[in-house]
Design a protein around this motif. Structure first.
Motif, PDB file in Angstrom:
ATOM      1  N   LYS A   6       1.571   4.983  -1.623  1.00  0.00           N
ATOM      2  CA  LYS A   6       0.970   6.473  -2.265  1.00  0.00           C
ATOM      3  C   LYS A   6       2.133   7.086  -2.655  1.00  0.00           C
ATOM      4  N   ALA A  34       3.297  -1.674  -7.202  1.00  0.00           N
ATOM      5  CA  ALA A  34       3.342  -1.838  -5.529  1.00  0.00           C
ATOM      6  C   ALA A  34       3.719  -3.319  -5.333  1.00  0.00           C
ATOM      7  N   ASP A  50       0.779  -1.066  -0.153  1.00  0.00           N
ATOM      8  CA  ASP A  50       0.121   0.058   0.006  1.00  0.00           C
ATOM      9  C   ASP A  50       0.725   1.323  -0.018  1.00  0.00           C
ATOM     10  N   PHE A  97      -7.348   0.504  -4.506  1.00  0.00           N
ATOM     11  CA  PHE A  97      -5.910   0.077  -4.122  1.00  0.00           C
ATOM     12  C   PHE A  97      -5.252   0.335  -5.649  1.00  0.00           C
TER      13      PHE A  97
END
Length: 798
Positions: free
Chosen positions: A260, A290, A258, A273
């Motif tokens: 960002k 990711a 996870d 996601f």
């Protein structure tokens, strides 16, 4: 003959053994700076000298010779020792041999021509892979382009040992992938080179997943920043959906992070996601995944190669969508040097002697020194005095000529520097600088740069860049010596009076600065502001859209300019046409410069310099402006001192600056797209000839089917079509035009060179997805000139 005999003999050569390799595992691109790895074993004696590599550069203009640059690096070789050297050297033509010399003073103790592998074409796609498990992602072997074509790629294994510290070496790579690699092993210089490579247009792909601590270790600054959450097991079909939305295949169970990424946009999402982020960095992009590209289920996925092909294509820098890249010529770092060469040789600030005045003075001298002098002395019956009067008159006129040219007298070298600066929306600037070192005297010039700045030779043979060289039997002449090592310098030889030698300039420092702005286009008027926080005082500043431009004049650093005006002018959407509109083609009349006053001549040379630099910029972008942007000039200096023959010299600096600017086309509920804003794409191109993107000319017969994608969130109230073809081509039925009828699923023939579709008929010609189709049939096999048809749209928000 004995005195001049080369002191090398076979026995001594055996005592010095040299191994040499070029590139990365013998892989490199022609037209790039190439790492040359050298290993020297010395069993002769203690040697303190230098290693030299000879590199042919082609012929200098006007010289019937084959010129050679020497690249030299100091070396200390104790007896019975082995040393390794790395020398980064530009290879601009196809070669299979390199000559290596080892000098001790003037004594050449080793000389041998050594074989190397031939380089790849400059248009080849090269992918560098930085991974502790290279084999797990070596399946990456192609790049998908926006038009659906696929380009084969060559992979290169990178490590912390061979990863370059020189950005110019990195420029041979189209893409670099970092996956399951401890990036903390990269040195500071390697990391800075990586960042500069991205800013210059590189495409970096980062895999994270379980090994994210290793992969992201070096990214401690704001180059790639954000927040990291927990790992999660994600079940998704979205990776397969990138390959085929209609048939994405089975779910993949990913171990995903996870993460960002600040200022990024999502490329692949599973619900909320984000699986792949795209981050724009000046001219280049960074894609952050990711997950790990080398672990299951990716490693065992039968579609992994196709997925990576599509992922690379989806995250490439925007300029890859331009026509030359779509046609399979993805040499994204290729430098087009012709315009640069012309610009740096042109020094408008340098006073130019008026040749006409000097010719008049010389003619007067000839008349006085010969016939008038003779006639007067003959009348005086003193003709023998001509032995004295002619030298006296000659000396007097020499003084007059000297006085006439005194204002244009130059006694010291001058460096003329042109920089091309691209600023992104985040405030990072990529800079490319070029210099011309002008010398008024003969002899050798030794050029050095101040600390924090680097100089290289710039090829004068601009047409042969990246091409195979033909056999040239002309005599070889050493043109320059490039001294590498701790105190780099360039020595240019055989300089004539008023020579101008070209150099490439780069700086360690990464500049920061922004040109911020937001404009709205409505009812034919642009409104908004442009704020200059670039660090430069701007002049000759323009806002450019894909079809028109606005002149802003001067904007000082820190100043905000309010805009409320109609476009200054419009153009076809191609850079060459834009420059012609702004600068009125300063090359159109060779007599202009001859007949101009001093001030007019200076202004004309300035205009020609700007023309050359802008043409070079648009050529780098395949002829088109890169979306909406600000373009401007500045005289704010950015480079450090240049030393010529041990002295700091005068510099003349100019910078051409580009930066993106936001232009909205909505005012309340009203939407207006001007001509050229919506660019077409080919959906069928069954041609015998083609379409010249630069000259806007169709040539040969064929069918050209075009598709215009209109935002389907607006209600279209009016769609106008504009096309322009050679005068008789429509009347003679040489060009037939069609628009697609959605209702009948067929094309309707008509004359659409100036045509308007009103609200009641929009649904007939624009489908529910906002697609409008246009077709051309050119029946004449001879050249038919014309512009690509363009559309304008007016409407309201749904």
């Amino acid at each position: 003959m004995v005195c001049n005999f080369n002191p090398i003999n076979a026995l001594e050569e055996d005592k010095i053994k040299v191994k040499l390799s070029a590139g990365f595992d013998s892989t490199y691109k022609i037209g790039s700076t190439v790492p040359i790895n050298i290993e020297i074993e010395n069993n002769m004696k203690n040697i303190n000298g230098e290693v030299q590599i000879e590199m042919e550069t082609g012929s200098r203009p006007g010289m019937n010779t084959n010129t050679i640059n020497l690249y030299a690096q100091p070396i200390s070789l104790p007896l019975n020792s082995t040393k390794k050297l790395l020398m980064n050297i530009p290879i601009s033509t196809y070669i299979t041999k390199i000559k290596v010399n080892v000098f001790e003073g003037k004594n050449n103790v080793f000389e041998k021509e050594m074989s190397i592998s031939g380089g790849l074409s400059s248009d080849s796609v090269l992918i560098g892979i930085l991974s502790d498990d290279y084999d797990s992602i070596s399946y990456v072997n192609s790049v998908g382009m926006a038009n659906g074509t696929t380009l084969s790629a060559k992979n290169v294994k990178l490590t912390e040992t061979n990863f370059p510290e020189d950005t110019d070496v990195l420029k041979m790579f189209n893409n670099i992938i970092i996956n399951n690699f401890d990036t903390s092993k990269l040195s500071k210089n390697q990391y800075e080179a990586l960042k500069k490579w991205v800013f210059s247009g590189g495409h970096l792909i980062i895999g994270t997943g379980p090994s994210y601590n290793k992969t992201l270790a070096v990214f401690k600054d704001d180059f790639v920043s954000g927040t990291i959450g927990n790992a999660a097991n994600i079940s998704t079909k979205e990776l397969g959906g990138l390959i085929a939305k209609s048939n994405p295949g089975n779910n993949l169970q990913l171990s995903a992070l996870d993460i960002k990424v600040k200022d990024s946009t999502p490329v692949i999402k599973e619900g909320d996601f984000v699986l792949v982020h795209k981050l724009e960095r000046s001219r280049g992009t960074v894609a952050v995944a990711a997950f790990d590209f080398g672990l299951n289920p990716i490693a065992n996925w039968g579609q992994k190669s196709t997925f990576m092909e599509k992922l690379i294509g989806a995250t490439l820098p925007s300029y890859y969508s331009l026509i030359d890249y779509q046609k399979g010529r993805p040499s994204m770092m290729m430098e087009y040097l012709y315009g640069v060469s012309s610009a740096v040789r042109n020094i408008p600030e340098l006073p130019m002697p008026k040749g006409k005045n000097l010719i008049i003075i010389f003619i007067i001298y000839l008349i006085i020194a010969a016939p008038i002098n003779y006639i007067i002395l003959k009348k005086l019956d003193k003709r023998e005095l001509m032995w004295a009067t002619v030298p006296i008159i000659s000396i007097a006129f020499a003084g007059i000529m000297y006085a006439a040219g005194l204002s244009t007298r130059v006694t010291e070298p001058i460096v003329n520097i042109i920089s091309m600066i691209n600023m992104d929306s985040k405030g990072t600037a990529s800079i490319k600088s070029y210099g011309g070192v002008f010398t008024p005297t003969k002899g050798t010039m030794k050029i050095e740069a101040s600390a924090g700045m680097h100089i290289k030779t710039l090829s004068e043979n601009v047409y042969d860049k990246g091409m195979a060289s033909s056999a040239n039997k002309a005599p070889k002449v050493v043109d320059a010596k490039v001294n590498l090592g701790s105190k780099p310098s360039i020595e240019f030889y055989k300089n004539g009076v008023f020579s101008n030698r070209l150099i490439d300039i780069s700086m360690d420092e990464i500049k920061n600065g922004q040109i911020e702005g937001a404009l709205n286009y409505s009812n034919g008027v642009f409104k908004g502001t442009v704020k200059n926080n670039s660090g430069f005082d701007l002049e000759d500043c323009y806002v450019i859209t894909t079809s028109n431009y606005i002149s802003l004049g001067k904007i000082k650093n820190g100043e905000t300019k309010e805009i409320n005006e109609k476009p200054t002018g419009s153009y076809s959407g191609y850079g060459q046409d834009l420059i012609s509109k702004i600068y009125k083609d300063p090359y159109r009349s060779p007599q202009q410069l001859k007949n101009a006053t001093d001030e007019e001549a200076k202004e004309l040379r300035i205009t020609r310099q700007k023309w050359d630099v802008m043409a070079n910029y648009f050529q780098m972008n395949m002829g088109k402006p890169d979306n909406q942007q600000v373009v401007a000039w500045s005289k704010t200096p950015i480079t450090k001192d240049i030393i010529v023959n041990g002295k700091k010299v005068k510099k003349i600096e100019k910078s051409f600056i580009t930066a993106p600017i936001k232009v909205t086309l909505r005012n309340g509920n009203t939407v207006e797209y001007p001509y050229g804003y919506i660019r077409p794409t080919y959906i069928n191109n069954n041609q015998k000839g083609g379409y010249d993107e630069y000259g806007k000319v169709f040539y040969g017969g064929g069918t050209y089917e075009l598709q215009y994608q209109i935002d389907n969130t607006i209600n279209i109230e009016q769609l106008d079509i504009k096309a322009n073809f050679s005068s008789n081509s429509i009347l003679n039925k040489e060009v037939k035009q069609y628009i697609w009828n959605v209702k009948t699923s067929s094309y309707e023939e008509g004359n659409y060179t100036s045509f308007s579709i009103q609200k009641d008929n929009i649904a007939k010609y624009v489908d529910k997805d906002g697609i409008f189709k246009f077709k051309l049939e050119i029946t004449n096999t001879n050249q038919v000139s014309g512009e690509m048809p363009s559309i304008s749209v007016k409407g309201s928000v749904k």
